[in-house]
Motif scaffolding. Structure first.
Motif, short mmCIF file in Angstrom:
data_model
loop_
_atom_site.label_atom_id
_atom_site.label_comp_id
_atom_site.label_asym_id
_atom_site.label_seq_id
_atom_site.Cartn_x
_atom_site.Cartn_y
_atom_site.Cartn_z
N THR A 77 -2.26 -52.71 -51.76
CA THR A 77 -1.38 -52.53 -51.19
C THR A 77 -2.13 -51.92 -49.84
O THR A 77 -0.59 -51.18 -48.79
CB THR A 77 -0.20 -51.27 -51.14
N GLY A 78 -3.34 -51.75 -49.62
CA GLY A 78 -3.75 -51.11 -48.36
C GLY A 78 -3.81 -49.70 -47.99
O GLY A 78 -3.13 -49.30 -47.11
N PHE A 79 -3.12 -48.67 -49.28
CA PHE A 79 -2.92 -47.50 -48.98
C PHE A 79 -1.38 -47.30 -48.90
O PHE A 79 -0.92 -46.13 -47.82
CB PHE A 79 -3.77 -45.91 -48.46
N MET A 80 -0.26 -48.49 -48.41
CA MET A 80 0.57 -47.84 -47.59
C MET A 80 1.39 -47.18 -48.95
O MET A 80 2.53 -45.86 -47.85
CB MET A 80 1.13 -49.55 -47.66
N HIS A 81 2.12 -47.34 -49.65
CA HIS A 81 2.71 -46.57 -50.54
C HIS A 81 2.70 -45.19 -50.87
O HIS A 81 2.77 -43.84 -51.51
CB HIS A 81 3.02 -47.08 -51.93
N LEU A 82 0.87 -44.74 -50.91
CA LEU A 82 0.14 -43.78 -50.92
C LEU A 82 0.69 -42.77 -49.99
O LEU A 82 0.84 -41.56 -49.40
CB LEU A 82 -1.30 -43.85 -51.39
N ASP A 83 0.07 -43.17 -48.34
CA ASP A 83 0.65 -42.56 -47.03
C ASP A 83 1.96 -42.16 -47.40
O ASP A 83 2.14 -40.84 -47.16
CB ASP A 83 0.31 -43.15 -46.37
N GLY A 84 2.99 -43.09 -47.69
CA GLY A 84 4.34 -42.00 -47.95
C GLY A 84 4.12 -41.39 -48.13
O GLY A 84 5.09 -40.63 -48.69
N PHE A 85 3.38 -41.83 -49.99
CA PHE A 85 3.63 -39.72 -51.13
C PHE A 85 3.12 -39.21 -50.21
O PHE A 85 3.58 -37.83 -50.61
CB PHE A 85 3.07 -40.68 -51.94
N MET A 86 2.41 -39.09 -49.85
CA MET A 86 2.23 -38.02 -48.68
C MET A 86 2.81 -37.54 -47.24
O MET A 86 2.71 -36.27 -47.68
CB MET A 86 0.05 -38.67 -47.71
#
Length: 245
Positions: A77-86
């Motif tokens: 996912t290109g770290f997209m959802h993890l970025d939102g989590f952060m």
């Protein structure tokens, strides 16, 4: 049909790091884009499960296998959802005024709460995969990203968005993602009861995260969706590990 291809391509380019042959942006397909998100989840789930099969076929050490499976959904996912989590973790954990929390949400700087949160998420996910022994039938990995993304679409469609969100002008379409969600959970129970419970764990984790994120920020946007999706998928994996203890 052409609009659906545009919608799928737009969804793929926005929410997945994998290339898609149908490029371009069509404004008329914007309302259909989110409805394609569960299909992107299915694609990610198939690759996730395929990597598990490859790791087991090569007989990789359990820790290496867990590392690959932990990293895979973030890389895909290109770290997209993890970025939102952060972003949401920083905002929610600040305990400031609503206006200030929303400012922190949009701040490009990374705070200490985000770093601590992402370390804990990765550690928990790695631990869940280490707890699942090699050779175990884990086809439920195909469905976990589908269920989490169905929940995301439903939440985005139903909940009032923030004024600055790209979903502020959305047209609600709830029936299709709800049917897909129920079908995915039903498929999980059909394969194995523990798989169905794992998917219900994903829904429960998503909803609890939504209560926290949406309740604190008083509005829905893509960051909150990513925050809830990350926690929902983590909850599913922990549930699976506990059920197979």
């Amino acid at each position: 049909m052409k609009l659906w291809l545009y919608a799928l391509g737009m969804c793929q380019s926005m929410f997945c790091a994998l290339p898609f042959p149908w490029h371009g942006w069509e404004e008329k397909a914007r309302d259909r884009m989110l409805l394609c998100l569960p299909l992107i989840g299915l694609e990610i789930g198939l690759i996730w499960w395929g990597l598990l099969w490859i790791c087991d076929w090569f007989g990789l050490p359990q820790a290496i296998r867990a590392m690959v499976l932990t990293a895979a959904p973030y890389l895909l996912t290109g770290f997209m959802h993890l970025d939102g989590f952060m972003d949401v973790t920083d905002a929610v954990r600040s305990y400031r005024s609503l206006e200030r929390r929303r400012e922190i949400l949009k701040d490009s700087h990374v705070g200490s709460f985000a770093v601590i949160g992402v370390v804990l998420v990765i550690l928990c996910q790695f631990s869940a995969f280490v707890s699942l022994y090699p050779g175990m039938r884990m086809t439920v990995l195909i469905l976990i990203p589908v269920v989490s993304r169905c929940c995301s679409v439903i939440a985005i469609q139903l909940l009032p968005p923030m004024a600055t969100s790209q979903y502020a002008q959305r047209q609600p379409h709830v029936a299709a993602p709800l049917v897909m969600l129920l079908a995915a959970i039903g498929c999980g129970f059909w394969m194995r009861t523990k798989f169905g419970l794992t998917l219900l764990g994903c829904v429960a984790g998503f909803c609890l995260a939504l209560l926290r994120g949406y309740g604190s920020l008083k509005g829905m946007n893509g960051d909150i969706s990513g925050y809830c999706l990350t926690i929902g998928e983590l909850t599913a994996l922990v549930t699976l590990a506990v059920l197979y203890r």
